[in-house]
Design a protein around this motif. Structure first.
Motif, short mmCIF file in Angstrom:
data_model
loop_
_atom_site.label_atom_id
_atom_site.label_comp_id
_atom_site.label_asym_id
_atom_site.label_seq_id
_atom_site.Cartn_x
_atom_site.Cartn_y
_atom_site.Cartn_z
N THR A 118 -6.53 4.04 5.45
CA THR A 118 -6.78 3.02 6.16
C THR A 118 -7.08 3.51 7.78
OG1 THR A 118 -6.22 1.52 4.64
CG2 THR A 118 -6.82 0.59 6.79
N VAL A 119 -6.07 4.05 8.22
CA VAL A 119 -6.10 4.36 9.68
C VAL A 119 -7.36 5.40 9.90
CG1 VAL A 119 -4.57 5.56 11.42
CG2 VAL A 119 -3.73 3.82 10.04
N PHE A 158 -4.49 -5.04 6.20
CA PHE A 158 -3.85 -4.14 7.36
C PHE A 158 -5.11 -3.44 7.96
CE2 PHE A 158 -2.65 0.50 8.05
CZ PHE A 158 -1.71 0.45 9.21
N GLU A 159 -6.04 -3.40 7.40
CA GLU A 159 -7.43 -2.79 8.15
C GLU A 159 -7.87 -3.93 9.08
OE1 GLU A 159 -11.68 -0.97 7.19
OE2 GLU A 159 -10.45 -0.95 5.64
N ASP A 206 11.35 3.61 -1.35
CA ASP A 206 11.08 4.95 -1.93
C ASP A 206 11.47 4.88 -3.60
OD1 ASP A 206 9.59 7.21 -2.07
OD2 ASP A 206 11.61 8.46 -2.00
N LEU A 207 12.77 4.52 -3.41
CA LEU A 207 13.43 4.71 -4.90
C LEU A 207 12.83 3.60 -5.79
CD1 LEU A 207 17.10 5.50 -4.18
CD2 LEU A 207 15.38 7.09 -5.20
N SER A 234 0.76 -1.27 0.13
CA SER A 234 0.15 -0.30 -0.14
C SER A 234 0.79 1.16 0.19
CB SER A 234 -0.79 -0.23 1.25
OG SER A 234 -1.68 -1.18 1.42
N THR A 235 0.31 2.30 -0.77
CA THR A 235 1.16 3.67 -0.60
C THR A 235 0.62 4.06 0.74
OG1 THR A 235 -0.72 4.84 -1.34
CG2 THR A 235 0.65 4.04 -2.91
N MET A 236 1.84 5.08 1.27
CA MET A 236 1.65 5.86 2.46
C MET A 236 0.29 6.38 2.63
SD MET A 236 4.01 4.80 4.16
CE MET A 236 3.91 5.37 5.74
#
Length: 99
Positions: A31-32, A87-88, A66-67, A23-25
């Protein structure tokens, strides 16, 4: 990957490109937000700030992610272990929705 510690014979001498769902940030923050029912936004900090707060090894790992992104497939994880927890789902089972 607790399975690597709980069942070491299954993983010994194997190189397997496994990863959980990636997942992307921004997706993680979303989700949080959903679980907490509060607005949570992702704000990227500079690499200098990350290096000041984390070990060199951890900062380098995040920089590589990140790269280059993460390489692996959740296919193998599910094939060997069944459906992985989202994650959820983890946040909800860990009681984050009660905060």
């Amino acid at each position: 990957m607790t399975q690597a510690f709980e069942r070491p014979d299954m993983w010994r001498n194997r190189a397997t490109p496994i990863t959980s769902d990636v997942s992307t940030m921004e997706e993680i923050a979303s989700t949080v937000s959903r679980v907490l029912e509060k607005n949570v936004e992702y704000q990227q900090i500079s690499w200098d700030e990350i290096k000041a707060q984390q070990s060199d090894e951890l900062a380098e790992m995040y920089h590589c992610f990140d790269l280059y992104g993460m390489d692996g497939s959740p296919y193998y994880l599910r094939r060997w272990l069944g459906q992985a927890t989202s994650f959820e789902g983890y946040l909800r089972r860990a009681g984050w929705s009660d905060r």
